[in-house]
Write a protein that holds these residues in place. Structure first.
Motif, PDB file in Angstrom:
ATOM      1  N   PRO A  20       0.803  -1.227   0.000  1.00  0.00           N
ATOM      2  CA  PRO A  20       0.000   0.000   0.000  1.00  0.00           C
ATOM      3  C   PRO A  20       0.839   1.283   0.000  1.00  0.00           C
ATOM      4  N   VAL A  21       1.992   1.273   0.633  1.00  0.00           N
ATOM      5  CA  VAL A  21       2.845   2.463   0.654  1.00  0.00           C
ATOM      6  C   VAL A  21       3.275   2.828  -0.763  1.00  0.00           C
ATOM      7  N   PHE A  22       3.713   1.837  -1.533  1.00  0.00           N
ATOM      8  CA  PHE A  22       4.112   2.089  -2.922  1.00  0.00           C
ATOM      9  C   PHE A  22       2.919   2.602  -3.725  1.00  0.00           C
ATOM     10  N   CYS A  23       1.779   1.981  -3.579  1.00  0.00           N
ATOM     11  CA  CYS A  23       0.586   2.402  -4.317  1.00  0.00           C
ATOM     12  C   CYS A  23       0.215   3.843  -3.988  1.00  0.00           C
ATOM     13  N   HIS A  24       0.345   4.232  -2.733  1.00  0.00           N
ATOM     14  CA  HIS A  24       0.060   5.612  -2.341  1.00  0.00           C
ATOM     15  C   HIS A  24       1.057   6.585  -2.969  1.00  0.00           C
ATOM     16  N   ARG A  25       2.334   6.195  -3.069  1.00  0.00           N
ATOM     17  CA  ARG A  25       3.337   7.061  -3.699  1.00  0.00           C
ATOM     18  C   ARG A  25       2.999   7.313  -5.163  1.00  0.00           C
ATOM     19  N   VAL A  26       2.598   6.261  -5.868  1.00  0.00           N
ATOM     20  CA  VAL A  26       2.207   6.418  -7.269  1.00  0.00           C
ATOM     21  C   VAL A  26       0.947   7.279  -7.355  1.00  0.00           C
ATOM     22  N   SER A  27      -0.019   7.022  -6.498  1.00  0.00           N
ATOM     23  CA  SER A  27      -1.258   7.810  -6.498  1.00  0.00           C
ATOM     24  C   SER A  27      -0.978   9.280  -6.224  1.00  0.00           C
ATOM     25  N   GLU A  28      -0.067   9.579  -5.310  1.00  0.00           N
ATOM     26  CA  GLU A  28       0.286  10.968  -5.003  1.00  0.00           C
ATOM     27  C   GLU A  28       0.915  11.647  -6.216  1.00  0.00           C
ATOM     28  N   ALA A  29       1.771  10.924  -6.948  1.00  0.00           N
ATOM     29  CA  ALA A  29       2.382  11.489  -8.149  1.00  0.00           C
ATOM     30  C   ALA A  29       1.300  11.803  -9.184  1.00  0.00           C
ATOM     31  N   LEU A  30       0.332  10.912  -9.338  1.00  0.00           N
ATOM     32  CA  LEU A  30      -0.754  11.137 -10.289  1.00  0.00           C
ATOM     33  C   LEU A  30      -1.602  12.338  -9.863  1.00  0.00           C
ATOM     34  N   GLU A  31      -1.841  12.476  -8.577  1.00  0.00           N
ATOM     35  CA  GLU A  31      -2.620  13.612  -8.070  1.00  0.00           C
ATOM     36  C   GLU A  31      -1.892  14.935  -8.307  1.00  0.00           C
ATOM     37  N   LEU A  32      -0.556  14.919  -8.286  1.00  0.00           N
ATOM     38  CA  LEU A  32       0.229  16.125  -8.570  1.00  0.00           C
ATOM     39  C   LEU A  32       0.141  16.533 -10.034  1.00  0.00           C
ATOM     40  N   GLY A  33      -0.199  15.577 -10.913  1.00  0.00           N
ATOM     41  CA  GLY A  33      -0.310  15.869 -12.334  1.00  0.00           C
ATOM     42  C   GLY A  33       0.572  15.020 -13.219  1.00  0.00           C
ATOM     43  N   TYR A  34       1.393  14.141 -12.618  1.00  0.00           N
ATOM     44  CA  TYR A  34       2.212  13.229 -13.420  1.00  0.00           C
ATOM     45  C   TYR A  34       1.314  12.241 -14.141  1.00  0.00           C
ATOM     46  N   ARG A  35       1.831  11.650 -15.210  1.00  0.00           N
ATOM     47  CA  ARG A  35       1.135  10.602 -15.961  1.00  0.00           C
ATOM     48  C   ARG A  35       2.008   9.357 -15.965  1.00  0.00           C
ATOM     49  N   LEU A  36       1.367   8.190 -15.970  1.00  0.00           N
ATOM     50  CA  LEU A  36       2.124   6.942 -16.052  1.00  0.00           C
ATOM     51  C   LEU A  36       2.860   6.870 -17.380  1.00  0.00           C
ATOM     52  N   HIS A  37       4.064   6.364 -17.355  1.00  0.00           N
ATOM     53  CA  HIS A  37       4.834   6.153 -18.582  1.00  0.00           C
ATOM     54  C   HIS A  37       5.003   4.650 -18.758  1.00  0.00           C
ATOM     55  N   GLU A  38       4.211   4.107 -19.695  1.00  0.00           N
ATOM     56  CA  GLU A  38       4.204   2.657 -19.939  1.00  0.00           C
ATOM     57  C   GLU A  38       3.718   1.910 -18.699  1.00  0.00           C
ATOM     58  N   GLY A  39       3.884   0.607 -18.709  1.00  0.00           N
ATOM     59  CA  GLY A  39       3.472  -0.220 -17.584  1.00  0.00           C
ATOM     60  C   GLY A  39       4.594  -0.368 -16.577  1.00  0.00           C
ATOM     61  N   PRO A  40       4.293  -0.939 -15.431  1.00  0.00           N
ATOM     62  CA  PRO A  40       5.316  -1.127 -14.412  1.00  0.00           C
ATOM     63  C   PRO A  40       6.249  -2.286 -14.753  1.00  0.00           C
ATOM     64  N   ALA A  41       7.414  -2.259 -14.141  1.00  0.00           N
ATOM     65  CA  ALA A  41       8.335  -3.400 -14.173  1.00  0.00           C
ATOM     66  C   ALA A  41       8.207  -4.089 -12.820  1.00  0.00           C
TER      67      ALA A  41
END
Length: 59
Positions: A20-41
């Motif tokens: 959940p900590v990792f998922c929250h970090r990604v969610s926070e980046a998306l909320e700031l305005g970042y976009r996903l670049h491709e899929g995860p590794a």
């Protein structure tokens, strides 16, 4: 906003255990305005799943 807030870079790679900590970090980046670049590794370190997700600032 043409540049990321708080002096953050345009390209970031977020890494960590798939929890959940990792998922929250990604969610926070998306909320700031970042976009996903491709899929995860994803890999397994012998104990847990480790994920890397690149995010980019649009524009």
């Amino acid at each position: 906003m043409s540049t990321p807030p708080d002096g953050l870079p345009v390209y970031r790679v977020l890494t960590g255990p798939d929890d959940p900590v990792f998922c929250h970090r990604v969610s926070e980046a998306l909320e700031l305005g970042y976009r996903l670049h491709e899929g995860p590794a994803v890999t397994f370190d012998g104990e847990r799943v480790i994920v890397a997700q690149a995010v980019v600032w649009p524009g």
